[in-house]
Design a protein around this motif. Structure first.
Motif, PDB file in Angstrom:
ATOM      1  N   VAL A   1       0.839  -1.198   0.000  1.00  0.00           N
ATOM      2  CA  VAL A   1       0.000   0.000   0.000  1.00  0.00           C
ATOM      3  C   VAL A   1       0.876   1.252   0.000  1.00  0.00           C
ATOM      4  CG1 VAL A   1      -1.751   1.311   1.266  1.00  0.00           C
ATOM      5  CG2 VAL A   1      -1.897  -1.187   1.165  1.00  0.00           C
ATOM      6  N   MET A   2       1.910   1.272   0.834  1.00  0.00           N
ATOM      7  CA  MET A   2       2.823   2.416   0.874  1.00  0.00           C
ATOM      8  C   MET A   2       3.518   2.609  -0.468  1.00  0.00           C
ATOM      9  SD  MET A   2       2.922   4.243   3.645  1.00  0.00           S
ATOM     10  CE  MET A   2       4.545   4.976   3.772  1.00  0.00           C
ATOM     11  N   GLU A   3       3.866   1.493  -1.105  1.00  0.00           N
ATOM     12  CA  GLU A   3       4.521   1.571  -2.416  1.00  0.00           C
ATOM     13  C   GLU A   3       3.580   2.198  -3.442  1.00  0.00           C
ATOM     14  OE1 GLU A   3       6.895  -1.278  -5.624  1.00  0.00           O
ATOM     15  OE2 GLU A   3       6.079  -2.125  -3.766  1.00  0.00           O
ATOM     16  N   ILE A   4       2.304   1.832  -3.388  1.00  0.00           N
ATOM     17  CA  ILE A   4       1.317   2.419  -4.299  1.00  0.00           C
ATOM     18  C   ILE A   4       1.196   3.920  -4.055  1.00  0.00           C
ATOM     19  CG2 ILE A   4      -1.147   2.519  -4.846  1.00  0.00           C
ATOM     20  CD1 ILE A   4      -1.218  -0.537  -4.330  1.00  0.00           C
ATOM     21  N   LEU A   5       1.103   4.307  -2.790  1.00  0.00           N
ATOM     22  CA  LEU A   5       0.977   5.730  -2.455  1.00  0.00           C
ATOM     23  C   LEU A   5       2.177   6.525  -2.954  1.00  0.00           C
ATOM     24  CD1 LEU A   5      -0.374   5.481   1.215  1.00  0.00           C
ATOM     25  CD2 LEU A   5      -1.673   6.113  -0.823  1.00  0.00           C
ATOM     26  N   ASN A   6       3.364   5.960  -2.791  1.00  0.00           N
ATOM     27  CA  ASN A   6       4.579   6.651  -3.251  1.00  0.00           C
ATOM     28  C   ASN A   6       4.648   6.696  -4.774  1.00  0.00           C
ATOM     29  OD1 ASN A   6       6.025   7.477  -0.837  1.00  0.00           O
ATOM     30  ND2 ASN A   6       6.313   5.299  -0.408  1.00  0.00           N
ATOM     31  N   ASN A   7       4.336   5.557  -5.414  1.00  0.00           N
ATOM     32  CA  ASN A   7       4.411   5.510  -6.879  1.00  0.00           C
ATOM     33  C   ASN A   7       3.396   6.432  -7.541  1.00  0.00           C
ATOM     34  OD1 ASN A   7       6.471   3.642  -6.741  1.00  0.00           O
ATOM     35  ND2 ASN A   7       5.149   1.866  -7.052  1.00  0.00           N
ATOM     36  N   GLU A   8       2.254   6.610  -6.891  1.00  0.00           N
ATOM     37  CA  GLU A   8       1.222   7.497  -7.432  1.00  0.00           C
ATOM     38  C   GLU A   8       1.396   8.939  -6.959  1.00  0.00           C
ATOM     39  OE1 GLU A   8      -2.544   5.764  -6.429  1.00  0.00           O
ATOM     40  OE2 GLU A   8      -2.317   4.097  -7.859  1.00  0.00           O
ATOM     41  N   ASN A   9       2.515   9.204  -6.280  1.00  0.00           N
ATOM     42  CA  ASN A   9       2.841  10.558  -5.807  1.00  0.00           C
ATOM     43  C   ASN A   9       1.707  11.150  -4.969  1.00  0.00           C
ATOM     44  OD1 ASN A   9       5.396  10.683  -7.183  1.00  0.00           O
ATOM     45  ND2 ASN A   9       4.266  10.990  -9.087  1.00  0.00           N
ATOM     46  N   ARG A  10       1.239  10.349  -4.011  1.00  0.00           N
ATOM     47  CA  ARG A  10       0.165  10.821  -3.133  1.00  0.00           C
ATOM     48  C   ARG A  10       0.661  11.103  -1.713  1.00  0.00           C
ATOM     49  NH1 ARG A  10      -4.367   7.465  -2.508  1.00  0.00           N
ATOM     50  NH2 ARG A  10      -3.602   5.615  -3.593  1.00  0.00           N
ATOM     51  N   ILE A  11       1.958  10.913  -1.485  1.00  0.00           N
ATOM     52  CA  ILE A  11       2.594  11.356  -0.240  1.00  0.00           C
ATOM     53  C   ILE A  11       3.557  12.479  -0.621  1.00  0.00           C
ATOM     54  CG2 ILE A  11       3.996  10.734   1.754  1.00  0.00           C
ATOM     55  CD1 ILE A  11       3.078   7.871   1.446  1.00  0.00           C
ATOM     56  N   HIS A  12       3.307  13.682  -0.127  1.00  0.00           N
ATOM     57  CA  HIS A  12       4.090  14.863  -0.499  1.00  0.00           C
ATOM     58  C   HIS A  12       4.821  15.383   0.731  1.00  0.00           C
ATOM     59  CE1 HIS A  12       1.476  15.135  -4.165  1.00  0.00           C
ATOM     60  NE2 HIS A  12       0.594  14.635  -3.317  1.00  0.00           N
ATOM     61  N   ARG A  13       6.087  15.714   0.570  1.00  0.00           N
ATOM     62  CA  ARG A  13       6.885  16.204   1.702  1.00  0.00           C
ATOM     63  C   ARG A  13       7.601  17.497   1.332  1.00  0.00           C
ATOM     64  NH1 ARG A  13       7.670  10.688   1.201  1.00  0.00           N
ATOM     65  NH2 ARG A  13       7.051   9.401   2.995  1.00  0.00           N
ATOM     66  N   ASP A  14       7.549  18.435   2.255  1.00  0.00           N
ATOM     67  CA  ASP A  14       8.318  19.679   2.164  1.00  0.00           C
ATOM     68  C   ASP A  14       9.068  19.785   3.485  1.00  0.00           C
ATOM     69  OD1 ASP A  14       9.377  22.149   1.768  1.00  0.00           O
ATOM     70  OD2 ASP A  14       7.477  23.193   1.446  1.00  0.00           O
ATOM     71  N   ILE A  15      10.334  19.357   3.471  1.00  0.00           N
ATOM     72  CA  ILE A  15      11.058  19.108   4.712  1.00  0.00           C
ATOM     73  C   ILE A  15      12.298  19.986   4.792  1.00  0.00           C
ATOM     74  CG2 ILE A  15      12.291  17.344   6.048  1.00  0.00           C
ATOM     75  CD1 ILE A  15      10.506  15.261   4.661  1.00  0.00           C
ATOM     76  N   PHE A  16      12.572  20.472   5.989  1.00  0.00           N
ATOM     77  CA  PHE A  16      13.811  21.216   6.212  1.00  0.00           C
ATOM     78  C   PHE A  16      14.559  20.584   7.370  1.00  0.00           C
ATOM     79  CE2 PHE A  16      10.071  23.544   7.761  1.00  0.00           C
ATOM     80  CZ  PHE A  16      10.262  23.522   9.138  1.00  0.00           C
ATOM     81  N   GLY A  17      15.875  20.831   7.408  1.00  0.00           N
ATOM     82  CA  GLY A  17      16.734  20.193   8.403  1.00  0.00           C
ATOM     83  C   GLY A  17      16.664  20.881   9.750  1.00  0.00           C
ATOM     84  N   ALA A  18      17.313  20.264  10.731  1.00  0.00           N
ATOM     85  CA  ALA A  18      17.380  20.843  12.077  1.00  0.00           C
ATOM     86  C   ALA A  18      18.444  21.923  12.097  1.00  0.00           C
ATOM     87  CB  ALA A  18      17.708  19.755  13.100  1.00  0.00           C
ATOM     88  N   LEU A  19      18.418  22.739  13.147  1.00  0.00           N
ATOM     89  CA  LEU A  19      19.384  23.828  13.277  1.00  0.00           C
ATOM     90  C   LEU A  19      20.794  23.303  13.484  1.00  0.00           C
ATOM     91  CD1 LEU A  19      19.899  26.878  13.646  1.00  0.00           C
ATOM     92  CD2 LEU A  19      19.485  26.556  16.071  1.00  0.00           C
ATOM     93  N   ALA A  20      20.939  22.297  14.301  1.00  0.00           N
ATOM     94  CA  ALA A  20      22.264  21.759  14.600  1.00  0.00           C
ATOM     95  C   ALA A  20      22.134  20.306  14.982  1.00  0.00           C
ATOM     96  CB  ALA A  20      22.907  22.540  15.745  1.00  0.00           C
ATOM     97  N   LEU A  21      23.273  19.643  15.089  1.00  0.00           N
ATOM     98  CA  LEU A  21      23.251  18.266  15.549  1.00  0.00           C
ATOM     99  C   LEU A  21      22.678  18.186  16.953  1.00  0.00           C
ATOM    100  CD1 LEU A  21      26.799  17.108  14.431  1.00  0.00           C
ATOM    101  CD2 LEU A  21      24.633  16.482  13.389  1.00  0.00           C
ATOM    102  N   LYS A  22      21.863  17.161  17.212  1.00  0.00           N
ATOM    103  CA  LYS A  22      21.289  17.001  18.533  1.00  0.00           C
ATOM    104  C   LYS A  22      22.277  16.261  19.433  1.00  0.00           C
ATOM    105  CE  LYS A  22      16.461  16.988  17.055  1.00  0.00           C
ATOM    106  NZ  LYS A  22      15.194  16.222  17.029  1.00  0.00           N
TER     107      LYS A  22
END
Length: 533
Positions: free
Chosen positions: A497-518
């Motif tokens: 199911v996850m593969e289908i969602l990814n292949n059909e581009n139905r999971i969208h991410r706009d991600i940014f990194g952390a400020l510094a190493l934790k």
């Protein structure tokens, strides 16, 4: 096998701020080996947050030695030594500056040419703090006006790149360390000697040094090891030279310094006051000042001649309690301080993978704690205008938002209430992580509590899910999504199911990194760099 003739080694680039550090390079290494290629040296990993240059040197040395061993090539010890020796790019003898005829420099056009982007000037017309006066943080809604003669088209989900400028005070600090300080009215060009000839270098526009430092050169990012190595040769104080040399050559010492101090070029000059350098050094060795990207928080259907952005005004203290330093985000604080009416150079970056579905009847699930809500404001404005015009039917929209306290930082609370009342948003779920007298809750917890609803909208009805925020949150949300599918999809393979969602581009991410190493609490109390210990 097809690649059996191939000998290889991979150097992977990445950032430890993201969960899957250097994953692409590691995957590439694995796939090449599966295809029959022979790995001659283990994967090298370069962390953009710290020590990337030295990591590359170590990998290059190991790979070169492996190649020599495989092909029985004898190499002199002194040649091997050069691979790990200093490779300072700065060579005073091959660079020079020369005056040029003064021209009237158009800053916006020069930014366009320098960055190969269509940069235009917008005007700051409004700035509003979205958090309460009781909050110790600031998140601002910035409204920019597009000039009538400018063409700037964007879609919900796109980014805007903002160019901030260095302050007069900071530029003067740098100028005071220049040995051959030129007059402000003298425009300069840089030349590099190549095969006996002096050739013009147009890394930045031909202009006076003050203009270059104000608009085109980065004096606020942490100083790299390679730049520090060059600066060590320019310190007139033996103590300054000793410390800078150590930081430039010792990866561990440099990493501690980044966590403890992380000085920008301006701050470094104040800390190591004996540094003196030439104008040519600045113009050739300082990094170019880059744009900062922000998710657009408006729909052009709703405000045709404006761009809105949601900006967290970054203020923090470095990790070590032995020498804590207050730090300020360069662009966010610039946007928070410039006068209303100021010009803001910017350009649009299309984010086609984060646009609303072409079929507006499909359900949309939005997950965005904190300023991760920024692009979703453009989503609900877009759907509001479409609904008002009656041009399309709209599918369900569900929002998962997270903040610390309702009374401090529930940004856009009023808008969310109105959108829900008007039927634009079907549901708004709010997670509170610091609300007195109630347990900590995060967006993934609310997703778990409404798992059947998410499964129905996303899997059964063919909807889309959008995740915006920092990399750690996005990883937790993705993990929870997998758990929801496992729970609700009782008779099928959840991985499929996850593969289908990814292949059909139905999971969208706009991600940014952390400020510094934790760091762990124990590590954070022990961090002290060579300068502060």
């Amino acid at each position: 096998m097809f690649f059996s003739f191939c000998r290889f080694s991979v150097f992977a680039l990445g950032s430890r701020a993201y969960p899957k550090f250097c994953q692409f390079g590691q995957d590439l290494d694995e796939h090449l080996r599966k295809l029959g290629a022979v790995q001659i040296h283990e994967v090298g990993k370069g962390d953009e947050l710290c020590g990337q240059e030295n990591s590359f040197k170590e990998w290059a040395f190991g790979t070169f030695k492996a190649v020599c061993d495989i092909f029985s090539i004898e190499v002199a010890d002194n040649l091997l030594a050069t691979l790990t020796a200093s490779d300072i790019k700065w060579q005073p003898s091959i660079y020079r500056v020369r005056p040029v005829a003064n021209t009237s420099l158009n800053i916006t056009q020069a930014l366009s040419e320098t960055h190969n982007q269509n940069v235009v000037n917008c005007r700051l017309i409004s700035r509003q703090n979205l958090q309460s006066n009781d909050s110790n943080r600031e998140t601002i809604l910035v409204k920019l006006e597009i000039a009538p003669n400018q063409e700037m088209k964007y879609s919900p989900g796109d980014h805007v790149g903002i160019f901030a400028f260095n302050s007069t005070e900071d530029v003067e600090i740098v100028m005071n360390h220049v040995l051959d300080r030129p007059q402000d009215f003298v425009d300069l060009k840089v030349q590099r000697q190549d095969s006996g000839f002096w050739k013009d270098q147009k890394r930045t526009p031909f202009c006076n040094l003050r203009t270059s430092l104000t608009y085109f050169l980065d004096i606020h990012s942490p100083v790299s090891q390679s730049l520090m190595e060059a600066l060590a040769t320019m310190a007139t104080s033996e103590e300054d030279k000793k410390v800078l040399t150590c930081l430039s050559k010792d990866v561990n010492a440099y990493q501690k310094w980044r966590l403890c101090c992380g000085l920008s070029f301006v701050e470094l000059l104040q800390e190591f006051s004996s540094l003196q350098f030439s104008a040519a050094f600045l113009l050739t060795q300082l990094p170019v000042l880059l744009q900062r990207f922000y998710s657009i928080s408006s729909s052009q259907l709703h405000v045709p001649n404006q761009i809105h952005i949601t900006v967290a005004v970054l203020k923090y203290t470095t990790l070590s309690p032995k020498c804590p330093r207050k730090k300020f985000g360069f662009c966010s604080n610039w946007l928070n301080e410039i006068p209303i009416g100021s010009e803001v150079p910017c350009f649009i970056r299309k984010e086609n993978s984060f646009h609303l579905p072409e079929n507006s009847e499909l359900p949309v699930i939005m997950v965005g704690p904190g300023t991760g809500i920024a692009p979703f404001r453009s989503f609900w404005q877009q759907r509001k205008e479409e609904k008002s015009s009656g041009s399309t039917k709209s599918g369900k929209m569900v929002m998962y938002f997270g903040c610390r306290r309702l009374d401090h930082d529930h940004i856009y609370q009023e808008e969310l209430t109105i959108m829900q009342f008007q039927g634009i948003l079907d549901k708004v779920h709010v997670a509170l992580s610091r609300q007195p007298e109630i347990p900590k809750t995060y967006v993934q917890n609310l997703m778990e509590a409404t798992s059947s609803e998410i499964y129905q909208l996303l899997v059964v009805e063919g909807g889309h899910i959008y995740i915006c925020g920092d990399a750690g949150m996005a990883a937790d949300v993705t993990k929870m999504l997998m758990e929801i599918i496992k729970k609700e999809n009782k008779n099928k393979n959840p991985d499929a199911v996850m593969e289908i969602l990814n292949n059909e581009n139905r999971i969208h991410r706009d991600i940014f990194g952390a400020l510094a190493l934790k760091l762990s609490s124990e590590e954070s109390t022990s961090v002290a760099c060579i300068k502060c210990s």
